[in-house]
Motif scaffolding. Structure first.
Motif, PDB file in Angstrom:
ATOM      1  N   GLY A 182      46.028 -62.008  67.566  1.00  0.00           N
ATOM      2  CA  GLY A 182      47.077 -61.477  68.414  1.00  0.00           C
ATOM      3  C   GLY A 182      48.404 -61.723  68.055  1.00  0.00           C
ATOM      4  N   ASN A 183      49.302 -60.619  68.236  1.00  0.00           N
ATOM      5  CA  ASN A 183      50.947 -60.834  67.739  1.00  0.00           C
ATOM      6  C   ASN A 183      51.634 -61.241  68.871  1.00  0.00           C
ATOM      7  N   GLY A 184      51.203 -61.874  69.850  1.00  0.00           N
ATOM      8  CA  GLY A 184      52.272 -62.143  71.074  1.00  0.00           C
ATOM      9  C   GLY A 184      52.835 -61.209  71.850  1.00  0.00           C
ATOM     10  N   ASP A 185      52.689 -59.806  71.515  1.00  0.00           N
ATOM     11  CA  ASP A 185      53.298 -58.881  72.232  1.00  0.00           C
ATOM     12  C   ASP A 185      52.316 -57.932  73.073  1.00  0.00           C
ATOM     13  N   GLY A 186      51.168 -58.398  73.156  1.00  0.00           N
ATOM     14  CA  GLY A 186      50.128 -57.686  73.738  1.00  0.00           C
ATOM     15  C   GLY A 186      49.282 -56.760  72.667  1.00  0.00           C
ATOM     16  N   THR A 187      49.550 -56.789  71.577  1.00  0.00           N
ATOM     17  CA  THR A 187      48.878 -56.050  70.493  1.00  0.00           C
ATOM     18  C   THR A 187      47.945 -56.907  69.660  1.00  0.00           C
ATOM     19  N   PHE A 188      46.963 -56.230  68.682  1.00  0.00           N
ATOM     20  CA  PHE A 188      46.198 -57.304  68.159  1.00  0.00           C
ATOM     21  C   PHE A 188      45.983 -56.564  66.806  1.00  0.00           C
ATOM     22  N   ASP A 189      45.827 -57.481  65.563  1.00  0.00           N
ATOM     23  CA  ASP A 189      45.567 -57.135  64.207  1.00  0.00           C
ATOM     24  C   ASP A 189      44.096 -56.323  63.914  1.00  0.00           C
ATOM     25  N   THR A 190      43.853 -55.756  62.967  1.00  0.00           N
ATOM     26  CA  THR A 190      42.623 -55.322  62.664  1.00  0.00           C
ATOM     27  C   THR A 190      41.433 -56.399  62.590  1.00  0.00           C
ATOM     28  N   LYS A 191      40.203 -56.213  63.054  1.00  0.00           N
ATOM     29  CA  LYS A 191      39.160 -57.362  63.037  1.00  0.00           C
ATOM     30  C   LYS A 191      38.871 -57.802  61.706  1.00  0.00           C
ATOM     31  N   VAL A 192      38.356 -59.228  61.642  1.00  0.00           N
ATOM     32  CA  VAL A 192      37.774 -59.800  60.648  1.00  0.00           C
ATOM     33  C   VAL A 192      36.435 -60.057  61.133  1.00  0.00           C
ATOM     34  N   ASP A 193      35.329 -59.950  60.393  1.00  0.00           N
ATOM     35  CA  ASP A 193      34.107 -60.305  61.123  1.00  0.00           C
ATOM     36  C   ASP A 193      33.403 -61.243  60.099  1.00  0.00           C
ATOM     37  N   TYR A 194      32.685 -62.099  60.846  1.00  0.00           N
ATOM     38  CA  TYR A 194      31.824 -63.227  60.571  1.00  0.00           C
ATOM     39  C   TYR A 194      30.515 -63.184  60.883  1.00  0.00           C
ATOM     40  N   ALA A 195      29.510 -63.744  60.036  1.00  0.00           N
ATOM     41  CA  ALA A 195      27.940 -63.527  60.363  1.00  0.00           C
ATOM     42  C   ALA A 195      27.439 -64.596  61.342  1.00  0.00           C
ATOM     43  N   THR A 196      26.824 -63.924  62.290  1.00  0.00           N
ATOM     44  CA  THR A 196      26.008 -64.896  63.403  1.00  0.00           C
ATOM     45  C   THR A 196      24.487 -64.844  63.315  1.00  0.00           C
ATOM     46  N   GLY A 197      24.000 -65.417  64.485  1.00  0.00           N
ATOM     47  CA  GLY A 197      22.478 -65.091  64.590  1.00  0.00           C
ATOM     48  C   GLY A 197      22.133 -63.471  64.764  1.00  0.00           C
ATOM     49  N   ALA A 198      20.796 -63.298  64.984  1.00  0.00           N
ATOM     50  CA  ALA A 198      20.533 -61.986  65.369  1.00  0.00           C
ATOM     51  C   ALA A 198      20.665 -61.822  66.918  1.00  0.00           C
ATOM     52  N   GLN A 199      21.390 -60.528  67.206  1.00  0.00           N
ATOM     53  CA  GLN A 199      21.646 -60.228  68.398  1.00  0.00           C
ATOM     54  C   GLN A 199      22.542 -61.176  69.189  1.00  0.00           C
ATOM     55  N   PRO A 200      23.904 -61.484  68.780  1.00  0.00           N
ATOM     56  CA  PRO A 200      24.880 -62.282  69.482  1.00  0.00           C
ATOM     57  C   PRO A 200      25.242 -61.750  70.911  1.00  0.00           C
ATOM     58  N   GLY A 201      25.266 -62.791  71.623  1.00  0.00           N
ATOM     59  CA  GLY A 201      25.931 -62.451  72.866  1.00  0.00           C
ATOM     60  C   GLY A 201      27.145 -63.477  73.463  1.00  0.00           C
ATOM     61  N   ARG A 202      26.805 -64.053  74.463  1.00  0.00           N
ATOM     62  CA  ARG A 202      27.912 -64.855  75.218  1.00  0.00           C
ATOM     63  C   ARG A 202      28.513 -65.693  73.867  1.00  0.00           C
ATOM     64  N   ILE A 203      29.903 -66.160  74.126  1.00  0.00           N
ATOM     65  CA  ILE A 203      30.437 -66.723  73.166  1.00  0.00           C
ATOM     66  C   ILE A 203      31.314 -67.892  74.071  1.00  0.00           C
ATOM     67  N   VAL A 204      31.478 -69.199  73.492  1.00  0.00           N
ATOM     68  CA  VAL A 204      32.544 -70.026  73.961  1.00  0.00           C
ATOM     69  C   VAL A 204      33.397 -70.832  72.623  1.00  0.00           C
ATOM     70  N   THR A 205      34.640 -71.009  73.150  1.00  0.00           N
ATOM     71  CA  THR A 205      35.539 -71.618  72.300  1.00  0.00           C
ATOM     72  C   THR A 205      35.710 -73.198  72.607  1.00  0.00           C
ATOM     73  N   GLU A 206      35.590 -73.967  71.592  1.00  0.00           N
ATOM     74  CA  GLU A 206      36.035 -75.149  71.909  1.00  0.00           C
ATOM     75  C   GLU A 206      36.289 -76.143  70.578  1.00  0.00           C
ATOM     76  N   ASP A 207      36.409 -77.168  70.619  1.00  0.00           N
ATOM     77  CA  ASP A 207      36.983 -78.008  69.380  1.00  0.00           C
ATOM     78  C   ASP A 207      35.630 -79.137  69.217  1.00  0.00           C
ATOM     79  N   PHE A 208      34.671 -78.478  68.501  1.00  0.00           N
ATOM     80  CA  PHE A 208      33.439 -79.327  68.488  1.00  0.00           C
ATOM     81  C   PHE A 208      33.637 -80.682  67.607  1.00  0.00           C
ATOM     82  N   ASP A 209      34.466 -80.402  66.620  1.00  0.00           N
ATOM     83  CA  ASP A 209      34.758 -81.261  65.434  1.00  0.00           C
ATOM     84  C   ASP A 209      35.860 -82.196  65.657  1.00  0.00           C
TER      85      ASP A 209
END
Length: 331
Positions: A182-209
């Motif tokens: 995000g740019n802080g003005d309600g706009t967003f940059d072009t996506k960057v993709d990362y691999a997941t397992g097959a058929q990813p769905g729900r996602i959570v964000t945390e500081d796990f480490d």
């Protein structure tokens, strides 16, 4: 259509549970506890929405101090906004256009004007729609940003530590998660993709480490796994590490269930179980423990339902139109 696109989602708050039904949402108000350990809920009240509601979020959209609701409707490509009256009742819904076949939904202040905005994930056209809020319960016309192929869920966090909110979007047919900074003005940059397992769905964000960087955990329907991607604090992520859940995890949440200060994971599974994966505090997780619920658990949420200061779990049951509550018995 992928298995994880069905019309029954659950959403919790500390005071009530909301579930989506055919063309309405059902609200269950808490009545305190029937005993020291068992919470009770009043009979549900239904409120009309658009066609086939699929996701619910709660926030104060009109800034009157009362909680309101936003509901994504995949049958008519809209998000319904129901303003709350502060007594557990809601006004008639007002609908806003989003992209084609909306699924995941979230709320945040993307343009830093102190008003709550909406973001909808649109599966058929591979986009996310951002609707900026005006602070009076109304929203501007959507602006769309590209995601992957058949995106379904979204999470909001500041993954690059620039104080602007970013988006993480899971893509079922790509088996990826798209990061849109995000740019802080309600706009967003072009996506960057990362691999997941097959058929990813729900996602959570945390500081796990516990390194102060935002990490991701994603439920993968086909694999029966949760993918954990540790963040580097600059908007990039390490390669995924997968952890076994029970079969067909449809939803994922995080909390410290065992009281050791490390964040744990819980998934709702199509096999009629929830899986709990204990966190080690270093970004890794121990082996799962499974707990049975009434039937296929479509959605999971976390809250302290019996007010004992321990996180409990509630699941939405698709086949039986029920909500199951699992109380935390950790000593």
């Amino acid at each position: 259509m992928p298995q994880n696109h069905q019309a029954n989602r659950g959403r919790r708050s500390s005071r009530y549970v909301v579930t989506a039904v055919a063309a309405a949402i059902a609200l269950f108000l808490t009545q305190g506890t029937a005993s020291a350990t068992i919470p009770t809920f009043a009979s549900h009240v239904e409120y009309d929405t658009g066609g086939s509601p699929v996701a619910v979020k709660v926030a104060d959209f009109d800034e009157d101090g009362h909680l309101d609701q936003a509901v994504n409707n995949f049958a008519d490509n809209t998000v319904s906004v129901l303003l709350g009256n502060g007594d557990g009742t809601f006004d008639t819904h007002v609908d806003y256009a989003v992209g084609s076949v909306p699924d995941g939904l979230d709320v945040a202040d993307f343009n830093e004007d102190s008003h709550v905005d909406l973001v909808s994930v649109n599966s058929d056209d591979g986009t996310v729609s951002v609707l900026l809020g005006n602070g009076d319960g109304t929203f501007d016309t959507k602006v769309d940003y590209g995601a992957g192929t058949y995106p379904v869920k979204v999470a909001v966090a500041d993954v690059d530590k620039d104080t602007n909110l970013d988006l993480a979007v899971t893509n079922v047919l790509d088996s990826t998660v798209s990061i849109l900074l995000g740019n802080g003005d309600g706009t967003f940059d072009t996506k960057v993709d990362y691999a997941t397992g097959a058929q990813p769905g729900r996602i959570v964000t945390e500081d796990f480490d516990e390194d102060t960087n935002t990490d991701l955990a994603i439920a993968n329907l086909e694999d029966g796994t949760a993918s954990v991607l540790l963040g580097n604090g600059d908007g990039t992520f390490d390669a995924k590490v997968d952890y076994a859940t029970d079969s067909a995890p449809l939803s994922i949440e995080s909390a410290d269930f065992d009281g050791d200060s490390a964040v744990d994971l819980v998934t709702a599974n199509g096999t009629g179980t929830v899986s709990v994966l204990p966190g080690n505090g270093d970004g890794t997780f121990g082996g799962k423990g499974d707990y049975y619920v009434a039937a296929s658990a479509f959605s999971v949420a976390v809250g302290d339902f019996n007010e004992d200061s321990r996180p409990d779990v509630t699941t939405a049951i698709y086949e039986t139109d029920e909500v199951s509550v699992l109380l935390n018995t950790t000593s």
